[in-house]
Design a protein around this motif. Structure first.
Motif, PDB file in Angstrom:
ATOM      1  N   ASP A   1       1.563   2.296   3.209  1.00  0.00           N
ATOM      2  CA  ASP A   1       2.184   3.021   1.873  1.00  0.00           C
ATOM      3  C   ASP A   1       3.418   3.208   1.642  1.00  0.00           C
ATOM      4  O   ASP A   1       4.010   3.134   0.799  1.00  0.00           O
ATOM      5  CB  ASP A   1       1.119   4.147   1.725  1.00  0.00           C
ATOM      6  CG  ASP A   1       1.228   5.137   2.879  1.00  0.00           C
ATOM      7  OD1 ASP A   1       1.661   4.720   4.012  1.00  0.00           O
ATOM      8  OD2 ASP A   1       1.025   6.495   2.881  1.00  0.00           O
ATOM      9  N   SER A   2       4.085   3.638   2.915  1.00  0.00           N
ATOM     10  CA  SER A   2       5.604   3.931   2.971  1.00  0.00           C
ATOM     11  C   SER A   2       6.397   2.456   2.823  1.00  0.00           C
ATOM     12  O   SER A   2       7.230   2.480   2.235  1.00  0.00           O
ATOM     13  CB  SER A   2       5.957   4.429   4.127  1.00  0.00           C
ATOM     14  OG  SER A   2       7.183   4.798   4.177  1.00  0.00           O
ATOM     15  N   THR A   3       5.858   1.471   3.524  1.00  0.00           N
ATOM     16  CA  THR A   3       6.485   0.276   3.329  1.00  0.00           C
ATOM     17  C   THR A   3       6.317  -0.267   2.235  1.00  0.00           C
ATOM     18  O   THR A   3       7.215  -1.121   1.530  1.00  0.00           O
ATOM     19  CB  THR A   3       5.784  -0.893   4.347  1.00  0.00           C
ATOM     20  OG1 THR A   3       5.964  -0.200   5.883  1.00  0.00           O
ATOM     21  CG2 THR A   3       6.647  -2.106   4.577  1.00  0.00           C
ATOM     22  N   PHE A   4       5.070  -0.151   1.423  1.00  0.00           N
ATOM     23  CA  PHE A   4       4.939  -0.557  -0.151  1.00  0.00           C
ATOM     24  C   PHE A   4       6.193  -0.066  -0.865  1.00  0.00           C
ATOM     25  O   PHE A   4       6.842  -0.684  -1.832  1.00  0.00           O
ATOM     26  CB  PHE A   4       3.646  -0.223  -0.477  1.00  0.00           C
ATOM     27  CG  PHE A   4       3.346  -0.831  -1.875  1.00  0.00           C
ATOM     28  CD1 PHE A   4       3.265  -2.020  -2.295  1.00  0.00           C
ATOM     29  CD2 PHE A   4       3.294   0.219  -3.052  1.00  0.00           C
ATOM     30  CE1 PHE A   4       3.068  -2.349  -3.547  1.00  0.00           C
ATOM     31  CE2 PHE A   4       3.265  -0.305  -4.218  1.00  0.00           C
ATOM     32  CZ  PHE A   4       3.021  -1.629  -4.616  1.00  0.00           C
ATOM     33  N   MET A   5       6.436   1.127  -0.749  1.00  0.00           N
ATOM     34  CA  MET A   5       7.453   2.003  -1.416  1.00  0.00           C
ATOM     35  C   MET A   5       8.841   1.381  -1.130  1.00  0.00           C
ATOM     36  O   MET A   5       9.697   1.289  -2.040  1.00  0.00           O
ATOM     37  CB  MET A   5       7.197   3.523  -1.391  1.00  0.00           C
ATOM     38  CG  MET A   5       5.845   4.106  -1.981  1.00  0.00           C
ATOM     39  SD  MET A   5       5.735   3.584  -3.787  1.00  0.00           S
ATOM     40  CE  MET A   5       6.930   4.500  -4.670  1.00  0.00           C
TER      41      MET A   5
END
Lengths: 573, 196
Positions: A408-412
């Motif tokens: 999730d954080s890498t996607f953002m």
């Protein structure tokens, strides 16, 4: 008062004492704790930005806006922030600006071993490097003085052993600084060619002034111990050099890494019959010495790869082998593994079962690549899962079945633009977003999807579904599943891989290490039903072993996630 | 002269707290100190090592092979893995707890048998205890890290009260009682073992 502080904690203390008002960073080992500790001081506004480029630009804006600012990142984060980095020397600052960059020699938690000193040279910015926690604080404060004196951002270079070592630090008080009045100055801040050409000249003038300063700065120190061996070193390597040579060598310890002094080095060289340059990673100081015409010992005997140690220096420079003993039996390796109850485990089990090719990304879930799951084909850098998969699919067409897997954080951080590329250019890849409600690998930092800020305030809870829909992924191909429901996960992944359009599967379950996640009682083995088929072993859970043809659960570790129960056809778990 | 202590174990076993306690005890003893920790990926169930060095003047944050005065091991296989770092004449205090690494779980490797005897046969001063059991006796097996410090107390070279106070200062308030009990119980067990 003296306190035992972690290097990163001491940098944060330095920021506070230096009157810093604004901190924006993206987490990355070994830099993360600087910003976490910064957030504990209410006088400094601190935030997690979605990525390092955004963090850098926010910090630049804050500095130009007149307040002292900081942004922190790991070495590869500086690659992401390189665009504003290179122009920031041209525009200069208002309040001082420091960029904390932590390199990871030895790659304890990184995908490469790059040497950030090259960035300081290439971007023409001054760089300082401390060697222990006390210097972390002092050099941080010195970096702000330099920044304002020479109207330029300054890079504070750290390495893992400095960031993550504790040593005594003398504490001081904060010196408050008012925000400087804003002066509109487009010639300095609008970097179009006509202005930038003039600013490049200024950058070179600043560098020339800095080069003179490098000859006299107290950041560079000399310790004379006789005329024989002269060691030129910096940062943590100075510690190893001191342990290795003690009083049998003289030391030129460089605290200012860019620009490097010339006269100071030549004078030091002239006083010693043998010169040894000790620096981890690339021969930056060594090449500088050679360019000055000096003969030095350096990378001819010391390695380019990995971290240094006192043991390595003793062996390579003094020829002293360690005196030690070891057991005869082979010691099996203990590689890191996905934690018990990790929500990523079911995902990688399913992908491997479906024989899909998996384009992976950076985070805890990179561990899906190790046996027995062995589910990942490639991992490059933050966000590359989606973008590199797009290219592979364009070349190979439909013959292979692929998915991208990203946290999730890498996607953002940098997955969004990759997904835009897929939609825009008619790709039909499937992206699995592993939403564990936190930034996991770096130790639980909030991000734009967690609904909370670094300083603990509530934030708008951005919806992954809405974001993907807004990026153009068809709404009926944005599916959310519980990754611990293996049957449902498999069904949804199969359907979306077959879909002739871009699709996103959001695998949503919070990280098992989060305090808010309730642990279930440990799974029990029904020894009568267990036939020892080892099916439960396929999920690579560290709690399960098979001894005497029966499964055994380590109850001290098991959190009762139930994945193994779903693997068992005999109802034994 | 510096004293070099290594704390080794498996990610998640609480080695960081142990190193914090020793660092604190060294500070409170008026010594220079360096504690080097492991963060990031290997914390996920991998082999972890923390270095604690103290003395009049300490530079290097890490300890090489043949340089550790004391190795404090949370797990038996890790004790064997890091044994080469022990100084000739050093002390190895280890928990007898065994945690299978993934290559053993998957059958790609074997957990070596008879490690304790192998290490003893090398003439190493090894002191082995079931640390989680002692901690459980004190109230919670998770206090095994503090129990290990208690077991190693005499080898660490601190004044006992300073070490005890460092434990009290570093453990979470709500677990204070159990941890102090684990420390005292472990120290008593070590003293008892020494007498025998």
């Amino acid at each position: 008062m003296k306190k035992l502080l972690l290097g990163n904690e001491s940098v944060a203390r330095g920021l506070w004492e230096a009157g810093v008002r604004f901190v924006s960073s993206y987490p990355g080992t070994p830099s993360t704790e600087i910003t976490e500790f910064a957030a504990t001081y209410p006088e400094m506004y601190s935030e997690w930005a979605p990525n390092e480029k955004v963090a850098f630009e926010a910090a630049l804006g804050a500095a130009v806006g007149g307040g002292r600012s900081f942004c922190g990142m790991k070495h590869v984060g500086l690659n992401v922030a390189a665009d504003p980095l290179f122009v920031s020397g041209y525009t200069g600052i208002g309040g001082g600006m420091v960029i904390g960059v932590a390199d990871d020699p030895g790659m304890h938690s990184s995908q490469n071993e790059q040497d950030s000193r090259h960035y300081a040279i290439a971007a023409k910015l001054p760089m300082v490097e401390p060697s222990n926690a006390a210097e972390c604080k002092e050099y941080t404060k010195a970096a702000y003085e330099l920044s304002e004196r020479f109207d330029t951002p300054v890079i504070l270079r750290l390495t893992t052993r400095v960031s993550h070592s504790r040593s005594p630090v003398e504490l001081s008080e904060r010196v408050e600084r008012e925000v400087a009045p804003y002066v509109k100055d487009p010639g300095k801040h609008v970097m179009m060619p006509a202005n930038a050409k003039k600013r490049h000249v200024v950058v070179e003038e600043h560098l020339a002034a800095l080069a003179e300063y490098a000859e006299v700065t107290p950041l560079n120190t000399v310790e004379e111990n006789g005329a024989e061996i002269g060691v030129i070193t910096a940062g943590n390597c100075w510690n190893y050099a001191k342990e290795t040579y003690g009083k049998s060598a003289s030391y030129l310890k460089l605290g200012l890494l860019n620009p490097l002094p010339k006269k100071l080095i030549l004078d030091f060289a002239a006083k010693h019959s043998t010169l040894v340059v000790i620096e981890e990673l690339d021969p930056v100081i060594e090449n500088h010495c050679r360019a000055l015409g000096l003969t030095v010992t350096g990378k001819d005997v010391l390695p380019l790869c990995g971290e240094y140690s006192e043991e390595l220096l003793r062996e390579r420079l003094l020829g002293i082998e360690p005196d030690c003993c070891e057991v005869g039996a082979p010691i099996p390796a203990r590689p890191p593994v996905l934690c018990p109850g990790c929500p990523h485990r079911g995902v990688f089990y399913t992908l491997q079962k479906l024989k899909l090719r998996v384009s992976g990304d950076i985070g805890c879930y990179t561990l899906g690549a190790v046996p027995p799951l062995s589910a990942i084909d490639s991992v490059y850098c933050m966000g590359a899962s989606i973008s590199s998969l797009h290219g592979a699919c364009k070349v190979r067409g439909e013959e292979d079945k692929y998915v991208a897997v990203i946290g999730d954080s890498t996607f953002m951080h940098s997955g969004l633009t990759g997904l835009v590329n897929v939609v825009y250019n008619g790709g039909n890849t499937t992206t699995l977003i592993l939403d564990n409600s936190i930034t996991g690998m770096t130790g639980h930092q909030d991000n734009p999807l967690t609904g909370k800020t670094l300083m603990g305030n509530p934030a708008p809870n951005l919806s992954l579904e809405a974001i993907c829909a807004a990026l153009g992924v068809p709404a009926d191909h944005i599916r959310a599943v519980d990754p611990n429901d293996l049957a449902e996960l498999e069904k949804v992944v199969k359907e979306e891989v077959a879909a002739p359009c871009p699709s996103v599967v959001i695998c949503r379950r919070p990280c098992a290490l989060l305090k808010s996640v309730k642990k279930n009682p440990p799974i029990q083995v029904d020894a009568e039903k267990c036939v020892g088929c080892r099916s439960c072993m396929k999920i690579g859970c560290p709690c399960i072993s098979v001894t005497g043809k029966k499964a055994k659960i380590d109850e001290s570790m098991c959190v009762g996630c139930g994945l193994c129960s779903q693997m068992c056809r005999f109802g034994a778990l | 002269m510096s004293k070099n202590i290594m704390i080794v174990g498996v990610g998640g076993q609480g080695t960081l707290l142990a190193s914090k306690i020793l660092g604190r005890a060294a500070m409170d003893s008026g010594l220079d100190v360096k504690v080097s920790e492991v963060h990031g990926m290997s914390q996920r169930g991998g082999s972890v090592v923390t270095y604690v060095r103290f003395g009049d003047e300490v530079y290097s944050p890490v300890i090489g092979r043949g340089d550790a005065d004391v190795i404090l091991s949370f797990e038996l296989l890790e004790a064997a893995r890091w044994l080469p770092n022990l100084k000739n004449g050093g002390v190895l205090v280890t928990s007898t707890q065994q945690i299978n690494p993934m290559p053993v779980i998957t059958g790609a490797a074997e957990y070596p048998e008879g490690l304790l005897d192998d290490i003893k046969a090398l003439g190493v001063d090894i002191r082995a205890f079931d640390a989680p059991a002692i901690a459980a006796e004190a109230g919670n097996a998770r206090a095994a890290n503090v129990a290990l410090i208690g077991l190693a107390a005499d080898a660490l070279g601190f004044d006992t009260e300073i070490l005890r106070n460092a434990v009290a200062a570093c453990v979470p308030e709500k677990a204070l009682e159990i941890n102090m009990k684990a420390f005292d119980l472990a120290a008593a067990r070590a003293a008892e073992a020494k007498r025998n």
